[in-house]
Design a protein around this motif. Structure first.
Motif, PDB file in Angstrom:
ATOM      1  N   GLY A 137      53.163 -38.074 -73.464  1.00  0.00           N
ATOM      2  CA  GLY A 137      54.703 -38.221 -74.030  1.00  0.00           C
ATOM      3  C   GLY A 137      54.753 -38.205 -75.335  1.00  0.00           C
ATOM      4  O   GLY A 137      53.603 -38.693 -75.962  1.00  0.00           O
ATOM      5  N   SER A 138      55.802 -37.847 -76.156  1.00  0.00           N
ATOM      6  CA  SER A 138      55.768 -37.959 -77.442  1.00  0.00           C
ATOM      7  C   SER A 138      55.582 -39.372 -77.962  1.00  0.00           C
ATOM      8  O   SER A 138      55.352 -39.741 -79.226  1.00  0.00           O
ATOM      9  CB  SER A 138      56.911 -37.290 -78.030  1.00  0.00           C
ATOM     10  N   ASP A 139      56.220 -40.471 -76.876  1.00  0.00           N
ATOM     11  CA  ASP A 139      56.169 -41.864 -77.592  1.00  0.00           C
ATOM     12  C   ASP A 139      54.684 -42.319 -77.764  1.00  0.00           C
ATOM     13  O   ASP A 139      54.528 -42.845 -78.649  1.00  0.00           O
ATOM     14  CB  ASP A 139      56.728 -42.773 -76.338  1.00  0.00           C
TER      15      ASP A 139
ATOM     16  N   TYR B 190      65.994 -43.583 -83.775  1.00  0.00           N
ATOM     17  CA  TYR B 190      65.177 -44.045 -82.548  1.00  0.00           C
ATOM     18  C   TYR B 190      64.803 -45.350 -82.566  1.00  0.00           C
ATOM     19  O   TYR B 190      64.092 -45.748 -83.698  1.00  0.00           O
ATOM     20  CB  TYR B 190      64.198 -43.125 -82.392  1.00  0.00           C
TER      21      TYR B 190
ATOM     22  N   TYR C 254      61.004 -47.145 -83.466  1.00  0.00           N
ATOM     23  CA  TYR C 254      60.250 -47.060 -84.680  1.00  0.00           C
ATOM     24  C   TYR C 254      59.911 -48.483 -85.072  1.00  0.00           C
ATOM     25  O   TYR C 254      58.908 -48.779 -85.627  1.00  0.00           O
ATOM     26  CB  TYR C 254      60.894 -46.262 -85.667  1.00  0.00           C
TER      27      TYR C 254
ATOM     28  N   THR D  80      64.150 -38.413 -88.043  1.00  0.00           N
ATOM     29  CA  THR D  80      64.428 -37.946 -86.375  1.00  0.00           C
ATOM     30  C   THR D  80      65.461 -36.630 -86.488  1.00  0.00           C
ATOM     31  O   THR D  80      66.360 -36.783 -87.435  1.00  0.00           O
ATOM     32  CB  THR D  80      64.978 -38.818 -85.456  1.00  0.00           C
TER      33      THR D  80
ATOM     34  N   ALA E 179      68.630 -39.307 -83.596  1.00  0.00           N
ATOM     35  CA  ALA E 179      69.215 -39.991 -82.472  1.00  0.00           C
ATOM     36  C   ALA E 179      69.589 -41.360 -82.867  1.00  0.00           C
ATOM     37  O   ALA E 179      68.714 -41.888 -83.426  1.00  0.00           O
ATOM     38  CB  ALA E 179      68.039 -39.972 -81.258  1.00  0.00           C
TER      39      ALA E 179
ATOM     40  N   ALA F 213      62.435 -34.408 -81.253  1.00  0.00           N
ATOM     41  CA  ALA F 213      62.461 -34.390 -79.688  1.00  0.00           C
ATOM     42  C   ALA F 213      63.702 -33.674 -79.165  1.00  0.00           C
ATOM     43  O   ALA F 213      63.866 -33.053 -77.940  1.00  0.00           O
ATOM     44  CB  ALA F 213      62.921 -35.778 -79.086  1.00  0.00           C
ATOM     45  N   TYR F 214      64.816 -33.473 -80.047  1.00  0.00           N
ATOM     46  CA  TYR F 214      66.008 -32.565 -79.497  1.00  0.00           C
ATOM     47  C   TYR F 214      66.078 -31.264 -80.292  1.00  0.00           C
ATOM     48  O   TYR F 214      67.325 -30.572 -79.999  1.00  0.00           O
ATOM     49  CB  TYR F 214      67.340 -33.476 -79.766  1.00  0.00           C
TER      50      TYR F 214
ATOM     51  N   SER G  92      59.994 -33.661 -72.530  1.00  0.00           N
ATOM     52  CA  SER G  92      60.716 -34.470 -71.886  1.00  0.00           C
ATOM     53  C   SER G  92      62.381 -33.886 -71.673  1.00  0.00           C
ATOM     54  O   SER G  92      63.010 -34.034 -70.616  1.00  0.00           O
ATOM     55  CB  SER G  92      60.730 -35.796 -72.111  1.00  0.00           C
ATOM     56  N   LYS G  93      62.759 -33.255 -72.751  1.00  0.00           N
ATOM     57  CA  LYS G  93      64.241 -33.202 -72.827  1.00  0.00           C
ATOM     58  C   LYS G  93      64.464 -31.528 -72.641  1.00  0.00           C
ATOM     59  O   LYS G  93      65.024 -31.279 -71.517  1.00  0.00           O
ATOM     60  CB  LYS G  93      64.985 -33.510 -74.137  1.00  0.00           C
TER      61      LYS G  93
ATOM     62  N   ARG H 248      55.290 -36.753 -68.730  1.00  0.00           N
ATOM     63  CA  ARG H 248      54.892 -37.299 -69.954  1.00  0.00           C
ATOM     64  C   ARG H 248      53.877 -36.434 -70.608  1.00  0.00           C
ATOM     65  O   ARG H 248      52.554 -36.742 -70.807  1.00  0.00           O
ATOM     66  CB  ARG H 248      54.289 -38.685 -69.610  1.00  0.00           C
ATOM     67  N   VAL H 249      54.390 -35.246 -71.432  1.00  0.00           N
ATOM     68  CA  VAL H 249      53.744 -34.713 -72.328  1.00  0.00           C
ATOM     69  C   VAL H 249      54.562 -34.275 -73.626  1.00  0.00           C
ATOM     70  O   VAL H 249      55.709 -34.035 -73.719  1.00  0.00           O
ATOM     71  CB  VAL H 249      53.481 -33.158 -71.578  1.00  0.00           C
TER      72      VAL H 249
HETATM   73  C1  LIG Z   1      63.127 -39.085 -76.089  1.00  0.00           C
HETATM   74  C2  LIG Z   1      62.536 -39.310 -77.385  1.00  0.00           C
HETATM   75  C3  LIG Z   1      61.162 -39.435 -77.467  1.00  0.00           C
HETATM   76  C4  LIG Z   1      60.312 -39.683 -76.530  1.00  0.00           C
HETATM   77  O1  LIG Z   1      60.008 -38.589 -75.478  1.00  0.00           O
HETATM   78  P1  LIG Z   1      59.037 -38.631 -74.509  1.00  0.00           P
HETATM   79  O2  LIG Z   1      58.028 -37.376 -74.825  1.00  0.00           O
HETATM   80  O3  LIG Z   1      59.530 -38.812 -73.239  1.00  0.00           O
HETATM   81  O4  LIG Z   1      57.940 -40.009 -74.636  1.00  0.00           O
HETATM   82  C5  LIG Z   1      60.804 -39.537 -78.699  1.00  0.00           C
HETATM   83  N1  LIG Z   1      61.895 -39.503 -79.956  1.00  0.00           N
HETATM   84  C6  LIG Z   1      62.964 -39.312 -79.458  1.00  0.00           C
HETATM   85  C7  LIG Z   1      63.954 -39.349 -80.869  1.00  0.00           C
HETATM   86  C8  LIG Z   1      63.476 -39.194 -78.209  1.00  0.00           C
HETATM   87  O5  LIG Z   1      64.885 -39.287 -78.124  1.00  0.00           O
END
Ligand SMILES: *Cc1c(COP(=O)(O)O)cnc(C)c1O
Length: 362
Positions: A94-96, A120, A123, A160, A164, A192-193, A218-219, A227-228
């Protein structure tokens, strides 16, 4: 669960002080319309499903074996799709997780890390977790980043893009200005978006030795359940991320995740068609909500940030919830009169519009 102070004596002192992130709700109720966590309303590519089935078919042989600690196959698929050298790619659970490694690898510095007041909410959590100093810089009244604010002493910069929960895109010219003003600190862009209509800074990686771009499947790839996430940066920054990763968990990518994500990156046509649908639905929903009196910030994401001057946003969120529609409400300064609404399919968005029009705003 309520933990007593007495029970807490077993906890590390630092952990007693943590204020963890609260993820958006994943309700167990049926027939609920979930527009609260920015998941994609469409299924992943059929090639992803085939890839998972292939791992399953071989599971007796392969599940007893550790996966590739480097996830090389996945890095290669990402490098190809992003048109970058493979040694500029880092992958994580996951990017987290990738973000956590970025915080640890680059931002534990004397000077504070800079990021906007509205962004986000993970942070501040990572900053506390790693003991990172922060300096929070307010967005302007239109919820835009003030580029000149990012030209002061710092231990790193986090942006970001699109932001977001505001959904607003910052142009690459502004990003280059920030990169050039900060030659001695790492600038991290969380994209992420980005696949929903914004311009990615991945093309700037070869030019800037201080840039890290982070993205997720994820999106825009409908793989939140897998979770990648990944980062793109020059090899001297990737090396720091690998050092952190291998000091924490050598095998963050399991066999299913690697195979499925590879299949997703190889199916570019599906990915593009699906995101075009989400963008078209977004434009339609914005038009319909404007007609109902909503004010909506300009969105380059798969969600919108909307307010209705005639009604309290918290109340609106609860009234939608009573009718089976969940959106995200942040009870925080400056944004407590907004709702963050994930773009669904046209049918789902229509249910939202009809509910507002016929049941709530009558
Ligand atoms: C959804 C999101 C993430 C996390 O994405 P994952 O890969 O599902 O962990 C990270 N940063 C932002 C801004 C997000 O909205």
């Amino acid at each position: 669960m309520n933990i007593t102070t007495e029970q807490m004596r077993f906890w590390s002192p630092e952990v007693r002080k943590l204020k963890p992130y609260t993820p958006g709700e994943q309700p167990k109720i049926q027939n609920i319309l979930k527009l609260n966590t920015n998941e994609n309303p469409y299924p992943p590519s059929p090639k992803v499903v085939e890839a998972v089935q292939k791992v399953l078919a071989n599971s007796a042989d392969v599940l007893r074996l550790y996966p590739d600690p480097d996830a090389s196959e996945l890095k290669q698929a990402i490098a190809k799709q992003q048109n970058v050298p493979v040694d500029t790619v880092f992958v994580g659970n996951g990017s987290d997780e990738v973000l956590a490694h970025i915080f640890k690898a680059f931002f534990v510095q004397e000077q504070p890390v800079l990021y906007p007041d509205i962004t986000y909410s993970f942070y501040p959590v990572y900053s506390q977790f790693f003991g990172i100093r922060t300096k929070i810089l307010p967005l302007n009244d239109d919820f835009e980043i003030v580029v000149d604010d990012y030209k002061q002493a710092n231990g790193g910069i986090i942006i970001t893009n699109p932001n977001a929960p505001t959904s607003i895109e910052l142009g690459l010219a502004a990003i280059e200005e920030i990169l050039q003003a900060n030659p001695d600190s790492v600038v991290m862009l969380d994209e992420a978006y980005v696949d929903f209509g914004a311009e990615s800074a991945v093309k700037l990686v070869e030019k800037y030795e201080n840039l890290v771009v982070c993205q997720t499947t994820s999106k825009s790839r409908s793989l939140a359940g897998l979770r990648v996430g990944f980062a793109i940066a020059q090899p001297h920054l990737i090396a720091a991320l690998e050092a952190v990763k291998n000091s924490f968990n050598s095998y963050p990518m399991d066999r299913f995740a690697i195979a499925a994500a590879v299949a997703s990156f190889e199916d570019q046509a599906y990915f593009e068609a699906q995101n075009q649908k989400v963008i078209a639905s977004r434009e339609k929903l914005v038009f319909q909500l404007n007609e109902l009196g909503f004010k909506i910030l300009p969105s380059s994401a798969n969600f919108i940030f909307a307010s209705l001057p005639s009604k309290d946003a918290g109340e609106l969120a609860s009234e939608l919830r009573e009718r089976g529609i969940i959106v995200r409400y942040f009870n925080k300064p400056r944004i407590n009169q907004f709702l963050r609404i994930t773009i669904g399919t046209d049918e789902q968005n229509q249910r939202l519009v009809d509910t507002l029009k016929n049941e709530i705003l009558v």
